[in-house]
Every structure is written in structure tokens, then in C-alpha cells.
Design a protein around this motif. Structure first.
Motif, mmCIF file in Angstrom:
data_model
loop_
_atom_site.group_PDB
_atom_site.id
_atom_site.type_symbol
_atom_site.label_atom_id
_atom_site.label_comp_id
_atom_site.label_asym_id
_atom_site.label_seq_id
_atom_site.Cartn_x
_atom_site.Cartn_y
_atom_site.Cartn_z
ATOM 1 N N ASP A 111 71.852 25.782 24.748
ATOM 2 C CA ASP A 111 72.503 24.875 25.701
ATOM 3 C C ASP A 111 71.491 24.320 26.695
ATOM 4 O OD1 ASP A 111 74.927 25.193 24.497
ATOM 5 O OD2 ASP A 111 75.709 26.638 25.963
ATOM 6 N N MET A 112 70.622 25.178 27.194
ATOM 7 C CA MET A 112 69.618 24.744 28.171
ATOM 8 C C MET A 112 68.637 23.754 27.555
ATOM 9 S SD MET A 112 68.681 28.204 30.285
ATOM 10 C CE MET A 112 69.868 28.985 31.385
ATOM 11 N N ILE A 113 68.132 24.093 26.376
ATOM 12 C CA ILE A 113 67.145 23.230 25.723
ATOM 13 C C ILE A 113 67.771 21.898 25.340
ATOM 14 C CG2 ILE A 113 65.618 22.978 23.738
ATOM 15 C CD1 ILE A 113 64.655 24.980 25.855
ATOM 16 N N ASN A 114 69.000 21.923 24.859
ATOM 17 C CA ASN A 114 69.674 20.674 24.490
ATOM 18 C C ASN A 114 69.876 19.771 25.700
ATOM 19 O OD1 ASN A 114 69.835 21.407 21.803
ATOM 20 N ND2 ASN A 114 71.906 22.240 21.970
ATOM 21 N N LEU A 115 70.257 20.365 26.832
ATOM 22 C CA LEU A 115 70.434 19.574 28.053
ATOM 23 C C LEU A 115 69.104 18.998 28.508
ATOM 24 C CD1 LEU A 115 72.109 18.504 30.381
ATOM 25 C CD2 LEU A 115 71.884 20.729 31.515
ATOM 26 N N LYS A 116 68.062 19.807 28.475
ATOM 27 C CA LYS A 116 66.725 19.338 28.849
ATOM 28 C C LYS A 116 66.300 18.161 27.963
ATOM 29 C CE LYS A 116 61.869 20.868 28.757
ATOM 30 N NZ LYS A 116 61.410 20.347 30.056
ATOM 31 N N THR A 117 66.517 18.284 26.663
ATOM 32 C CA THR A 117 66.152 17.227 25.720
ATOM 33 C C THR A 117 66.935 15.941 26.008
ATOM 34 O OG1 THR A 117 65.637 18.855 24.010
ATOM 35 C CG2 THR A 117 66.017 16.592 23.289
ATOM 36 N N TRP B 250 69.148 33.304 40.269
ATOM 37 C CA TRP B 250 70.119 33.207 39.172
ATOM 38 C C TRP B 250 70.002 31.836 38.520
ATOM 39 C CZ3 TRP B 250 76.107 32.641 39.827
ATOM 40 C CH2 TRP B 250 76.729 32.851 38.592
ATOM 41 N N SER B 251 69.833 31.813 37.221
ATOM 42 C CA SER B 251 69.569 30.559 36.514
ATOM 43 C C SER B 251 70.801 29.678 36.338
ATOM 44 C CB SER B 251 68.965 30.852 35.130
ATOM 45 O OG SER B 251 69.923 31.474 34.293
ATOM 46 N N GLN B 252 71.972 30.286 36.252
ATOM 47 C CA GLN B 252 73.179 29.539 35.877
ATOM 48 C C GLN B 252 73.515 28.389 36.836
ATOM 49 O OE1 GLN B 252 74.554 30.247 32.950
ATOM 50 N NE2 GLN B 252 75.974 28.531 33.106
ATOM 51 N N PRO B 253 73.433 28.571 38.149
ATOM 52 C CA PRO B 253 73.749 27.447 39.037
ATOM 53 C C PRO B 253 72.829 26.241 38.835
ATOM 54 C CG PRO B 253 73.809 29.504 40.258
ATOM 55 C CD PRO B 253 73.235 29.818 38.918
ATOM 56 N N TYR B 254 71.561 26.487 38.525
ATOM 57 C CA TYR B 254 70.642 25.376 38.269
ATOM 58 C C TYR B 254 71.072 24.606 37.015
ATOM 59 C CZ TYR B 254 67.539 27.816 41.550
ATOM 60 O OH TYR B 254 67.011 28.436 42.661
ATOM 61 N N GLN B 255 71.486 25.352 36.013
ATOM 62 C CA GLN B 255 71.935 24.718 34.774
ATOM 63 C C GLN B 255 73.193 23.876 35.014
ATOM 64 O OE1 GLN B 255 72.619 27.445 31.560
ATOM 65 N NE2 GLN B 255 73.406 25.883 30.178
ATOM 66 N N GLU C 226 65.591 14.324 29.281
ATOM 67 C CA GLU C 226 64.282 13.708 29.037
ATOM 68 C C GLU C 226 64.422 12.435 28.212
ATOM 69 O OE1 GLU C 226 61.232 17.535 29.098
ATOM 70 O OE2 GLU C 226 62.271 17.009 27.236
ATOM 71 N N SER C 227 65.305 12.452 27.235
ATOM 72 C CA SER C 227 65.529 11.267 26.400
ATOM 73 C C SER C 227 66.071 10.111 27.231
ATOM 74 C CB SER C 227 66.504 11.607 25.272
ATOM 75 O OG SER C 227 66.785 10.465 24.483
ATOM 76 N N ASN D 187 64.497 18.564 36.914
ATOM 77 C CA ASN D 187 63.907 19.642 37.714
ATOM 78 C C ASN D 187 64.795 20.880 37.703
ATOM 79 O OD1 ASN D 187 61.688 18.101 38.445
ATOM 80 N ND2 ASN D 187 62.618 17.346 40.319
ATOM 81 N N ASN D 188 66.103 20.664 37.792
ATOM 82 C CA ASN D 188 67.033 21.800 37.835
ATOM 83 C C ASN D 188 67.122 22.519 36.499
ATOM 84 O OD1 ASN D 188 68.924 22.251 40.423
ATOM 85 N ND2 ASN D 188 68.275 20.114 40.350
ATOM 86 N N ILE D 189 67.146 21.772 35.399
ATOM 87 C CA ILE D 189 67.234 22.454 34.107
ATOM 88 C C ILE D 189 65.920 23.161 33.776
ATOM 89 C CG2 ILE D 189 66.576 20.472 32.668
ATOM 90 C CD1 ILE D 189 69.201 23.227 31.930
#
Length: 219
Positions: free
Chosen positions: A134-140, A75-80, A143-144, A98-100
Motif C-alpha cells: 500500500d505504501m509503495i503503491n501510493l508513493k508510485t 508512528w508511520s500510519q498517520p503519515y501514510q 511520483e507519477s 514527503n509524508n509517504i
């Protein structure tokens, strides 16, 4: 009298009612019961995590979201959620990344039921886009911050090296000032003594100063 049988729907409603009534400890206790007695404990761990974050119990929240991941690693949600906690509360950014990344890899949208009308299809598309965004924004963001921290560390190293070099230069400057001060002191002392000297004695003294003064200048 027999004990009342456990009913998941009733227990879940009671947990929700406790939360909406701001009886947070009671809600968490009911969620703990659901975690122990149901076939889908990951979901209730996820809900409990959000309440703990809301109550600013961050270390407890990380522990519970880790349980959700153990119960349902697919399940992806807990990692997010874990990535967001690690990022927002100043924990390990690399672990957050790593989690996102794992959340993005494991994310699958909810099944698209047969759309009865265009509105239901629109809601599904909006939900899919919102979740992915939401996922991509958090990843960005993570990384920033990692790049910013690396740049800051590099700048600190450069600044430290510059300070050391300037410190060495200052030390050499002080040493040279000391040499010139010694030369000036020697010249003044010689000039004072020379007042009582005449003729050949003054000439020999002047020649004798050339060697030590030249040596001091070369230092």
C-alpha cells in the motif's frame, strides 16, 4: 452520588457502537473524550480522521491527522493517511510525497509473536506485505502525478512559446501584405495616371517608381 470513573475500554466500545449505528457526530464526540483522557491519543486521532474523511470533512481530517503525528511522531500510519488524503483530494503532491516517504522510513511491522502454527505466521506475512505494498503503491502514484504535472507544465510553456512565435510570424506576414498592397496600389495609381502621359513624361515617371518600389520590397 459519585461520578462514574472514566473507563477507556468502555468509552472505546461506545465510540465504536455509535459509529456502527451511523451516529457519526456522537462517535466523534466520544473519540474526542478518548483523545483528551488517554495515554494513546494518536490512535484515536487516527480513527477520528478516517471518520472525518468518510464524512467528506477533509480540512478537518488533515488537522486531526496532524495532531496524531504530534502525539506520536514515530508512528508511520498517520503519515501514510495524511499522504493519501493530500493525494486523493487534490492537495500539495510534494507534501504528500514527503509524508509517504516518512511513513516508509518509519514503518515497522507489528512484533511477530511466537507462531503457534503456520496459519498465524502466514497472516503476519500477508499483513506485512499488504502494508508495504500500500505504501509503495501510493508513493508510485504520487511520483507519477508529479512527473505528469511537470510534463504538462513544460508542454504548456512550449505551446505558449510556439503560439507567440506564430503570432509574431503572422504579424510580419500582415505587415508584408500591407507592403505589397501599397505597392499594388501605387502601381495601379501610376498606370491610371500614365494613360494621359506620353513620350518622355511616361519614361521619367517609370524611372521614378523604381526607387520607392524597391524600398518597399526591402522592408
Amino acid at each position: 452520588m459519585s461520578r462514574k470513573a472514566f473507563n477507556e475500554d468502555t468509552a472505546w466500545k461506545d465510540a465504536q457502537d455509535s459509529y456502527y449505528s451511523k451516529r457519526y457526530d456522537e462517535s466523534i464526540s466520544r473519540l474526542d473524550t478518548l483523545i483528551k483522557k488517554t495515554a494513546n491519543p494518536a490512535f484515536y486521532c487516527y480513527i477520528k480522521t478516517n471518520i472525518l474523511v468518510e464524512r467528506n470533512k477533509i480540512s478537518d481530517a488533515i488537522e486531526v491527522i496532524n495532531q496524531a503525528i504530534e502525539f506520536n511522531p514515530a508512528w508511520s500510519q498517520p503519515y501514510q493517511v495524511k499522504a493519501a488524503i493530500l493525494y486523493n483530494y487534490g492537495y500539495d503532491l510534494n507534501e504528500a510525497l514527503n509524508n509517504i516517504n516518512t511513513a516508509i522510513q518509519k514503518y515497522t511491522p507489528s512484533p511477530l509473536a511466537e507462531a503457534e502454527n503456520s496459519d498465524s505466521l502466514l497472516f503476519w506475512v500477508q499483513g506485512f506485505v499488504a502494508e508495504r505494498s500500500d505504501m509503495i503503491n501510493l508513493k508510485t502514484s504520487v511520483e507519477s502525478d508529479i512527473r505528469s504535472n511537470m510534463l504538462y507544465a513544460q508542454m504548456q510553456t512550449i505551446e505558449s512559446n510556439v503560439d507567440k512565435k506564430l503570432g509574431d510570424e503572422r504579424q510580419r506576414s500582415f505587415e508584408m501584405l500591407g507592403v505589397f498592397a501599397a505597392i499594388i496600389a501605387l502601381v495601379l495609381a501610376t498606370a491610371t495616371s500614365a494613360r494621359s502621359l506620353q513620350g518622355i513624361e511616361f519614361l521619367w515617371l517609370g524611372l521614378g517608381l523604381v526607387v520607392p518600389i524597391s524600398f518597399l520590397v526591402m522592408l
